[in-house]
Design an enzyme around this catalytic site. Structure first.
Site, PDB file in Angstrom:
ATOM      1  N   CYS A 127      -7.025  -1.838 -13.801  1.00 27.26           N
ATOM      2  CA  CYS A 127      -6.637  -0.760 -12.896  1.00 27.26           C
ATOM      3  C   CYS A 127      -5.430  -1.124 -12.031  1.00 27.26           C
ATOM      4  O   CYS A 127      -5.056  -0.406 -11.125  1.00 27.26           O
ATOM      5  CB  CYS A 127      -7.806  -0.334 -12.009  1.00 27.26           C
TER       6      CYS A 127
ATOM      7  N   HIS B 114       0.788  -1.211   0.000  1.00 28.33           N
ATOM      8  CA  HIS B 114       0.000   0.000   0.000  1.00 28.33           C
ATOM      9  C   HIS B 114       0.829   1.274   0.000  1.00 28.33           C
ATOM     10  O   HIS B 114       0.537   2.225  -0.719  1.00 28.33           O
ATOM     11  CB  HIS B 114      -0.943  -0.041   1.194  1.00 28.33           C
TER      12      HIS B 114
HETATM   13  C1  PEP Z   1      -5.238  -4.729  -7.930  1.00 33.08           C
HETATM   14  O1  PEP Z   1      -5.315  -5.683  -7.168  1.00 33.08           O
HETATM   15  O2  PEP Z   1      -4.667  -4.756  -9.037  1.00 33.08           O
HETATM   16  C2  PEP Z   1      -5.851  -3.433  -7.565  1.00 33.08           C
HETATM   17  C3  PEP Z   1      -5.965  -2.474  -8.447  1.00 33.08           C
HETATM   18  O3  PEP Z   1      -6.233  -3.237  -6.281  1.00 33.08           O
HETATM   19  P1  PEP Z   1      -5.276  -3.103  -5.017  1.00 33.08           P
HETATM   20  O4  PEP Z   1      -3.866  -2.877  -5.534  1.00 33.08           O
HETATM   21  O5  PEP Z   1      -5.769  -1.965  -4.223  1.00 33.08           O
HETATM   22  O6  PEP Z   1      -5.415  -4.423  -4.339  1.00 33.08           O
END
Ligand code: PEP
Ligand code: MG
Length: 752
Positions: free
Chosen positions: A672, A360
């Site tokens: 994403c 994160h």
């Molecule tokens: C992913 O898992 O690619 C995503 C966009 O969500 P996060 O990175 O917040 O888990």
């Protein structure tokens, strides 16, 4: 044997310098194996040779003088084959090579074993004997075990600069996982976790008397705490146990700990550093003694040390009042809250021992455009404070106290990067369209307030992922409905009329809320995302109501469900959404039902697309998690970071098929995850037919530049060629070559 082994390793670990440790080690091994010679050869990568670093038995003048390439001589043979070599009559072996300076001719028996750490050969450990002796199976097993144990210690010492390779003397650098691109030159500011004896920085005291006074005060307070604890427990524990409290008092008395620490302060250490030095020395000593009672006291001494340190740290602010102009924040684990503490204009880079490129903090660092290296497991935190450093967020490197040549080199690279950013900036208001006219909608991932910059609006097609858990992480409790409504309204208004995809709370995994801790053995396979919010409908309902309320009159809200594994989860979430709409309408707030999307990030969803398509209005691929789950590689674990690659053939094949299936089902599909923000990844995803790409705002310029120079047909061909390759390495090389062909090599992050 086990006891001898344990003791040697403890000695090696406990020595003040690794050179001293190696000297002790070869002596101990020689004694334990009752042999004449024990030597250690270090593999120097720069020289590509094995260097005799320590010996007992051979002539000491030969140390650091005798070197030999891999494959040459018996030692070189052990290194090349990476297996033990046990010879009774070494001089008659065809590979035997004689070095006059060692006096080796006198020894006929030879046993050598390689030292290997995480597949890397670090050196060779050798024992020799004058008379003919066939080293037995036990000897071999002992030396192999010794080498395996030593490997970790050595790797650490090499990485921390405690043991310098002859060719690298004076040039220390550390390696981690490149987490956010960019380079920075600045000053390391170490954020020490409270009361951790191992991460207290070394500082020279400006006022020795003051340091001594505050030490005595801190010790006094701990003595008082212990006296009070003893009194509280007096009726409940045995007299024998109670006597322990007396022992603690004695340990802390003037005559014991305090006197030694004061001496260390006078030698030039500030109070916390002096305390840590003395306590650690005692602990190491106690851990080594052959007495269970005393060994247990080691834990007590450490605990007392921590208590005193905690009091000392109460007065010393953990973070400086004024951060240097180019602060490179270094810590064991950096928190999101900490990022907010340093003024953005002073924060030049981030380094942490834990975490990896899709953790994160990394995602936030990329969103903020801060060069970051995480997973630097070998970093000697205490020795870094205030040091000038160069941080290379492309290659995952930190150079400590760099020389003038390296500084000039990096100043040049940083200059080039700034120049490129300026060039790319010129085309940021141009459409994201290929030379043959294909329009590739680009969106942004948001979560921080700073993301909502108005200048972005004209350059994007919307927000592809608003990570709602980010604002939840900086509050002290779940934000209420009104608070959330304000937050979401801000996002929706900033980008209206463009669509904003708001993801319902995706906590769990590595995303913990301080007020809602989730302790699990396997957090990424556990209670995460929609699994949590469906178990807490009260939390989800508040969030959905706030989103809907915030969208009133704007109608640009789309809702996204994370971590979906089963269609039932979607069904329940949809029912809750309908209920929220109904409740609001009863309160006089009328909003249309927003489009609802499902995140494709759990591999199970790849095989349930048809069923999901009947329920969802769009799909959004979370390539970060999809990669971690398809490859069974923890996205946060630096040990396996080399295995984590979204360009693995399995991941790319899955993505290509996803795009195809979604089109067949006529459901819009976007990506994403971080792959979308990588220029080569973006070209592949465009070639596969994804409808939109969502990325961190700082990734937009490079991705747009790539799209504007590569025709759709070219991207499609790139996908076909790539899918024929067998390994991530081949794929990365191929992508780099093809981008070079399009004269886009400068858009790729520099790699080693
Ligand atoms: C992913 O898992 O690619 C995503 C966009 O969500 P996060 O990175 O917040 O888990
Ligand atoms: Mg995810």
């Amino acid at each position: 044997m086990l006891e001898v082994l344990r003791r040697i390793i403890q000695e090696v670990n406990g020595a003040r310098t690794l050179e001293a440790a190696l000297a002790t080690m070869v002596r101990r091994i020689r004694k334990a194996m009752k042999t004449d010679v024990c030597s250690f050869y270090l593999y120097d990568e720069e020289l590509d040779r094995l260097v005799l670093m320590e010996t007992i038995g051979l002539r000491s003048q030969a140390v650091r003088q005798v070197t030999l390439p891999i494959g040459e001589g018996l030692v070189g043979l052990v290194a090349r084959r990476e297996e033990p070599l046990n010879l009774e009559d070494a001089q008659h072996h065809p590979q035997f090579r004689y070095f006059e300076s060692t006096g080796e001719e006198r020894y006929s028996s030879f046993l050598g074993v390689p030292i290997i750490h995480q597949r890397r050969m670090l050196g060779v450990l050798v024992v020799q004997q004058a008379d003919k002796r066939r080293y037995g199976e036990e000897d071999e097993a002992f030396l192999v075990t010794m080498a395996a144990q030593l490997a970790g210690v050595l790797a650490h010492a090499l990485a921390t600069g405690n043991l310098t390779r002859p060719s690298l003397e004076g040039q220390v650098h550390f390696k981690g996982v490149a987490a956010s691109p960019g380079m920075a030159i600045g000053e390391a500011i170490v954020i020490a976790p409270p009361a951790d004896l191992d991460s207290v920085p070394d500082l020279i005291p400006t006022d020795v008397d003051y340091e001594i006074t505050r030490l005595k005060e801190a010790i006094g307070r701990v003595r008082e705490e212990i006296r009070a604890a003893g009194e509280r427990l007096a009726n409940r524990i045995s007299a024998q146990e109670l006597a322990l409290f007396e022992v603690y008092q004695q340990m802390l008395s003037e005559a014991a700990l305090s006197q030694e620490v004061v001496k260390r302060i006078r030698e030039g250490q500030w109070a916390p550093g002096a305390l840590a030095d003395v306590v650690k020395r005692h602990v190491q000593y106690l851990e080594r003694v052959d007495d269970d009672y005393l060994r247990e006291r080691a834990a007590d001494v450490r605990d007392l040390g921590r208590r005193v340190l905690a009091h000392l740290q109460e007065e010393t602010p953990q973070t400086p009042d004024v951060y240097p102009e180019r602060t490179i924040l270094v810590g064991d684990e950096l928190s999101v809250a900490l990022l907010g503490e340093v003024p953005r204009e002073r924060l030049a880079g981030l380094v942490s021992v834990r975490g990896s490129s899709t953790s994160h903090v990394a995602i936030l660092a990329r969103a903020m455009g801060i060069p970051t290296v995480l997973g630097m497991v070998d970093l000697p935190l205490p020795r870094l404070s205030g040091a000038p450093v160069i941080l290379d967020g492309h290659r995952g490197r930190l150079f400590v106290r760099p020389g003038p040549e390296l500084l000039t080199h990096y100043e040049g690279l940083i200059g080039e990067e700034q120049a490129l950013a300026e060039v790319l900036e010129h085309e940021q208001d141009l459409p994201s369209r290929t030379p043959d006219g294909h329009v590739m909608p680009l969106m942004v991932n948001t979560g921080l307030a700073v993301d909502a910059v108005a200048s972005l609006k004209s350059r994007i097609s919307g927000v592809g992922l608003y990570r709602t858990e980010v604002p939840f992480m900086v509050t002290e409790r779940f934000p209420g409905e009104q608070e959330q409504t304000r937050l979401y309204r801000d996002q929706l208004e900033s980008f209206a009329p463009l669509p904003v995809v708001m993801r319902t709370l995706d906590i769990g995994g590595d995303k913990d809320l301080p007020y809602f801790p989730i302790e699990e053995a396997n957090p990424f396979l556990g209670w995460r995302g929609i699994r949590v919010t469906l178990d807490h409908p009260e939390v989800l309902m508040v969030q959905l109501r706030a989103m809907l309320r915030a969208s009133q009159g704007l109608d640009n809200l789309q809702v996204l469900l994370p971590m979906v594994t089963n269609v039932d989860e979607v069904d329940v979430a949809l029912r809750l959404l309908d209920r929220a709409i109904l409740e609001l309408s009863e309160e006089g707030v009328s909003v249309p039902r927003p489009p609802v999307g499902v995140m494709i990030e759990v591999p199970a969803t790849l095989y349930q697309l048809d069923a999901l398509a009947t329920r969802a209005d769009f799909f959004s691929v979370g390539s970060n998690d999809l990669t971690q789950y398809l490859l069974a590689v923890d996205r946060n674990n630096p040990r396996v970071a080399d295995l984590y690659d979204a360009c693995h053939p399995a991941v790319l094949t899955a993505l290509a098929r996803l795009a195809e299936d979604a089109h067949r089902l006529q459901v819009p599909i976007s990506v994403c995850g971080e792959l979308a923000g990588d220029p080569a990844g973006a070209l592949l995803l465009m070639g596969m037919g994804f409808d939109a790409l969502s990325m961190n705002a700082p990734s937009l310029p490079r991705v747009r530049a790539a799209i504007r120079r590569v025709p759709l047909d070219g991207a499609k061909a790139l996908v076909e060629e790539t899918l024929r390759l067998d390994s991530p390495g081949e794929i990365r090389r191929h992508l780099a070559e093809r981008l070079e062909g399009w004269q886009l090599a400068h858009l790729l992050p520099p790699r080693d």
